[in-house]
Design a protein around this motif. Structure first.
Motif, PDB file in Angstrom:
ATOM      1  N   LYS A  29      -6.506   5.897   1.584  1.00  0.00           N
ATOM      2  CA  LYS A  29      -7.094   6.798   0.604  1.00  0.00           C
ATOM      3  C   LYS A  29      -8.126   6.032  -0.207  1.00  0.00           C
ATOM      4  O   LYS A  29      -7.834   4.951  -0.718  1.00  0.00           O
ATOM      5  CB  LYS A  29      -5.980   7.329  -0.304  1.00  0.00           C
ATOM      6  CG  LYS A  29      -6.354   8.587  -1.026  1.00  0.00           C
ATOM      7  CD  LYS A  29      -5.166   9.158  -1.778  1.00  0.00           C
ATOM      8  CE  LYS A  29      -5.652   9.846  -3.018  1.00  0.00           C
ATOM      9  NZ  LYS A  29      -4.790   9.669  -4.149  1.00  0.00           N
ATOM     10  N   ALA A  57      -8.833  -0.684  -6.955  1.00  0.00           N
ATOM     11  CA  ALA A  57      -7.449  -1.023  -6.609  1.00  0.00           C
ATOM     12  C   ALA A  57      -6.887  -2.122  -7.496  1.00  0.00           C
ATOM     13  O   ALA A  57      -5.678  -2.273  -7.612  1.00  0.00           O
ATOM     14  CB  ALA A  57      -7.369  -1.454  -5.150  1.00  0.00           C
ATOM     15  N   ALA A 111      -6.675  -5.934   0.442  1.00  0.00           N
ATOM     16  CA  ALA A 111      -5.970  -4.839   1.113  1.00  0.00           C
ATOM     17  C   ALA A 111      -6.780  -3.554   1.071  1.00  0.00           C
ATOM     18  O   ALA A 111      -6.798  -2.787   2.028  1.00  0.00           O
ATOM     19  CB  ALA A 111      -4.617  -4.620   0.454  1.00  0.00           C
ATOM     20  N   ALA A 112      -7.474  -3.325  -0.050  1.00  0.00           N
ATOM     21  CA  ALA A 112      -8.185  -2.063  -0.230  1.00  0.00           C
ATOM     22  C   ALA A 112      -9.569  -2.067   0.409  1.00  0.00           C
ATOM     23  O   ALA A 112     -10.131  -1.014   0.679  1.00  0.00           O
ATOM     24  CB  ALA A 112      -8.322  -1.765  -1.725  1.00  0.00           C
ATOM     25  N   TYR A 117      -4.243   0.944   8.836  1.00  0.00           N
ATOM     26  CA  TYR A 117      -3.344   1.601   7.894  1.00  0.00           C
ATOM     27  C   TYR A 117      -2.960   2.968   8.438  1.00  0.00           C
ATOM     28  O   TYR A 117      -3.787   3.659   9.034  1.00  0.00           O
ATOM     29  CB  TYR A 117      -4.023   1.787   6.524  1.00  0.00           C
ATOM     30  CG  TYR A 117      -4.092   0.534   5.691  1.00  0.00           C
ATOM     31  CD1 TYR A 117      -2.933  -0.037   5.176  1.00  0.00           C
ATOM     32  CD2 TYR A 117      -5.312  -0.071   5.411  1.00  0.00           C
ATOM     33  CE1 TYR A 117      -2.995  -1.195   4.404  1.00  0.00           C
ATOM     34  CE2 TYR A 117      -5.382  -1.224   4.637  1.00  0.00           C
ATOM     35  CZ  TYR A 117      -4.218  -1.781   4.138  1.00  0.00           C
ATOM     36  OH  TYR A 117      -4.275  -2.906   3.374  1.00  0.00           O
ATOM     37  N   VAL A 147      -1.894   5.389   6.368  1.00  0.00           N
ATOM     38  CA  VAL A 147      -2.516   6.271   5.383  1.00  0.00           C
ATOM     39  C   VAL A 147      -3.568   5.456   4.642  1.00  0.00           C
ATOM     40  O   VAL A 147      -3.305   4.327   4.229  1.00  0.00           O
ATOM     41  CB  VAL A 147      -1.499   6.787   4.343  1.00  0.00           C
ATOM     42  CG1 VAL A 147      -2.132   7.822   3.425  1.00  0.00           C
ATOM     43  CG2 VAL A 147      -0.258   7.340   5.026  1.00  0.00           C
ATOM     44  N   VAL A 197       0.858  -1.179   0.000  1.00  0.00           N
ATOM     45  CA  VAL A 197       0.000   0.000   0.000  1.00  0.00           C
ATOM     46  C   VAL A 197       0.899   1.235   0.000  1.00  0.00           C
ATOM     47  O   VAL A 197       1.712   1.425   0.905  1.00  0.00           O
ATOM     48  CB  VAL A 197      -0.953  -0.027   1.209  1.00  0.00           C
ATOM     49  CG1 VAL A 197      -1.720   1.282   1.301  1.00  0.00           C
ATOM     50  CG2 VAL A 197      -1.911  -1.201   1.078  1.00  0.00           C
ATOM     51  N   ASN A 239       1.190   5.193  -0.026  1.00  0.00           N
ATOM     52  CA  ASN A 239       0.426   6.401   0.319  1.00  0.00           C
ATOM     53  C   ASN A 239      -1.077   6.125   0.377  1.00  0.00           C
ATOM     54  O   ASN A 239      -1.889   6.885  -0.139  1.00  0.00           O
ATOM     55  CB  ASN A 239       0.711   7.529  -0.679  1.00  0.00           C
ATOM     56  CG  ASN A 239       2.130   8.078  -0.521  1.00  0.00           C
ATOM     57  OD1 ASN A 239       2.744   7.936   0.535  1.00  0.00           O
ATOM     58  ND2 ASN A 239       2.655   8.680  -1.569  1.00  0.00           N
ATOM     59  N   GLY A 240      -1.427   5.005   0.983  1.00  0.00           N
ATOM     60  CA  GLY A 240      -2.832   4.702   1.216  1.00  0.00           C
ATOM     61  C   GLY A 240      -3.543   4.001   0.083  1.00  0.00           C
ATOM     62  O   GLY A 240      -4.735   3.711   0.177  1.00  0.00           O
ATOM     63  N   VAL A 241      -2.846   3.733  -1.031  1.00  0.00           N
ATOM     64  CA  VAL A 241      -3.493   3.070  -2.163  1.00  0.00           C
ATOM     65  C   VAL A 241      -2.751   1.775  -2.498  1.00  0.00           C
ATOM     66  O   VAL A 241      -1.531   1.783  -2.665  1.00  0.00           O
ATOM     67  CB  VAL A 241      -3.525   3.989  -3.412  1.00  0.00           C
ATOM     68  CG1 VAL A 241      -4.240   3.299  -4.566  1.00  0.00           C
ATOM     69  CG2 VAL A 241      -4.191   5.316  -3.092  1.00  0.00           C
TER      70      VAL A 241
END
Ligand code: HEM
Ligand code: SF4
Ligand code: FES
Lengths: 253, 235
Positions: B101, A228, A172-173, B97, B99, A74, A76-78
């Motif tokens: 998004k 994702a 994960a997303a 997490y 971060v 992941v 930066n959050g993605v």
């Protein structure tokens, strides 16, 4: 080849093993070519760490061509980073700005325990496949390709579903850490084809049961998985999996 | 024998439970829309509303059959939804997490389903107590001072209730919760039940939002109307 270079700060999740408590560590990465892939950037960082006799950052990878499904983190959050429809290995440093801080975390879900740093144990997916992601046929001479006719729309839908590489980004997303997209892709790939038809009901039930057993959540339609997914597997597959499941409620193979 | 060999067993997997939540949810939506249509008669006037309430009561056994169905649907809906939500929270794991998004369609409505759901539950319990169990339609609560000496029936009960701004505010917050819940639920259920296609998803989500707003605004209009009559323009 005089490409541009950038400097970035990496904030990476470091965790010694499954039971250890992890924490973030920061590394400043200098003069990275914007033509480098994300994993090549990590290679450079690791070479530096090894020179200093430090533990390199562990991450999974194999093909580095976006086809094997081994890589992923992941960013930066993605999941798989900022470029859509792209695996982490196919992401390039030109997608980042000079001076940027990049936060790097493993897939986080109860069913994917961390092995070390960014590498997670995804054998739960293997067990979902073992539960029903196959067709039972006697081996022998392969039949002629045109012996079994498959309508084009169905062949296309099966092919699209079959492009899932099992990377786990969908889990994960997902806010529920649901494996619905993965499982649905595998269910659909067989259900659309005549070869998968004889076992379609027992297959969907067995795979869903295994998915639950592994501790994945359920689908509440946030559609984060689809966005994702590096292979653009559509949530329509989940709708189809539910249709298959309803079929298994009322009839048997 | 694995538990999923039987129909009952197959209904206990996550997908099985989702199907139960979906089917019972549809029943509840049908009830809500009917209930809204009936309630709006309150704005038409005391005769219309009381006549409608009378007719409902005259249904006799049928009303009890419907109530039993509603209770079963409501209990199944809530218990299965809570069970799924708990399993999903456990699946997410203990390590959050750093971060996060959203790149998909996660919104306040999709994230808050369990919160809006529990709000609705608290509201429905209070609501049934308030109107169905203690709303004696010829008792003290049915007399509206400004409307004369006569009992105003169920209309009077509701009028007196909503003349209280705090109670009205509570109702409005609750029905906004219902609207929020439905604004996601109605599209979600179409996917759960295997109906949505990739192409129809946007339309379904728009329709769900429209129905959500209609429900929130429609139900809110009744306490607002009563407040207006009771405190501003007079009866
Ligand atoms: C502000 C708008 C609303 C008004 C004025 C209203 C009014 C009423 C009244 C007067 C009754 C009693 C009917 C009778 O005893 O004959 C009732 C029952 C009920 N209401 Fe509402 N209601 C509203 C909103 C809602 C909402 C949003 C829900 C759903 C979440 C709901 C769920 C129920 C239920 C479950 C019953 C019991 C039905 C029965 O016993 O048959 N109501 N409502
Ligand atoms: S559905 Fe997409 S995100 Fe999920 S495992 Fe397959 S390829 Fe990866
Ligand atoms: S390393 Fe094979 S898909 Fe990325």
């Amino acid at each position: 080849m005089a490409g541009n270079t950038i400097n970035v700060t990496l904030k990476v999740w470091r965790q010694a093993d499954k039971n250890a408590r992890g924490a973030f560590a920061s590394y400043s990465v200098k003069n990275i070519s914007t033509d480098a892939s994300f994993l090549e950037m990590l290679d450079v960082v690791n070479t530096g760490l090894e020179k200093e006799d430090k533990d390199p950052i562990v991450f999974d990878h194999d093909c580095r061509e976006g086809i094997c499904g081994m890589c992923g983190a992941v960013v930066n959050g993605v999941a798989h980073g900022p470029q859509s429809a792209t695996t982490l290995c196919q992401l390039h440093m030109r997608k980042f700005k000079d001076g940027e801080t990049i936060v790097l975390e493993p897939w986080r879900s109860a069913a994917f325990p961390v092995i070390k740093d960014l590498a997670v144990d995804r054998t739960a997916f293997d067990r979902i496949i073992e539960a029903g992601g196959f067709i039972s046929v006697k081996t022998g001479q392969a039949p002629d390709a045109h012996a079994v006719a498959v309508p084009k729309i169905k062949a296309d839908a099966a092919m699209d579903a079959a492009s899932c590489i099992g990377c786990g980004a969908c889990v994960a997303a997902c806010p529920n850490a649901s494996a619905s997209l993965f499982t649905a892709a595998k269910v659909t790939q067989f259900a659309k084809l005549p070869q998968g038809d004889p076992e379609r009901r027992s297959r969907v039930v067995a795979m869903v049961e295994q998915m639950d057993h592994e501790g994945f959540g359920s689908c509440s339609k946030h559609y984060e998985c689809e966005a994702a997914c590096p292979k653009e597997i559509k949530v329509e597959n989940i709708t189809n999996m539910n249709r298959e499941y309803m079929r298994a409620l009322v009839t048997r193979d | 024998m694995r538990s999923t060999q039987t129909l009952g067993g197959r209904l206990t997997t996550t997908v099985g439970k989702e199907l139960i939540v979906g089917v019972t949810g549809i029943l509840l939506v049908v009830f809500i829309l009917g209930h809204l249509a009936g309630n709006l008669l309150l704005i038409v006037g005391p005769e219309a509303f009381n006549h409608y309430a009378e007719q409902l009561h005259n249904l006799g056994e049928i009303i009890w059959l419907a109530r039993a169905g509603l209770i079963v649907a409501f209990v199944a809906h809530i218990s299965m939804a809570i069970s799924l939500a708990r399993a999903s929270a456990a699946a997410r794991g203990t390590q959050r997490y750093e971060v996060e998004k959203s790149v998909g369609r996660k919104t306040a409505a999709t994230r808050l389903m369990i919160i809006s759901g529990v709000t609705i539950l608290a509201f429905v319990l209070f609501h049934v107590y308030d109107f169905t169990l203690t709303g004696d339609r010829t008792g003290e609560r049915s007399f509206v001072d400004a409307m004369g000496e006569e009992s105003m029936g169920l209309y009077g009960v509701v009028f007196n209730s909503f003349a209280n701004p705090l109670r009205s505010l509570f109702y409005i917050i609750a029905v906004c919760g219902v609207g929020l819940h439905l604004s996601h639920a109605i599209a979600s259920v179409l996917s759960t039940l295997g109906i949505l296609t990739e192409k129809s998803t946007d339309k379904a989500e728009l329709a769900a939002k429209v129905i959500g707003v209609i429900v929130a605004v429609g139900f809110s209009s009744i306490p607002l109307y009563v407040l207006l009559r009771a405190h501003v323009i007079g009866v």
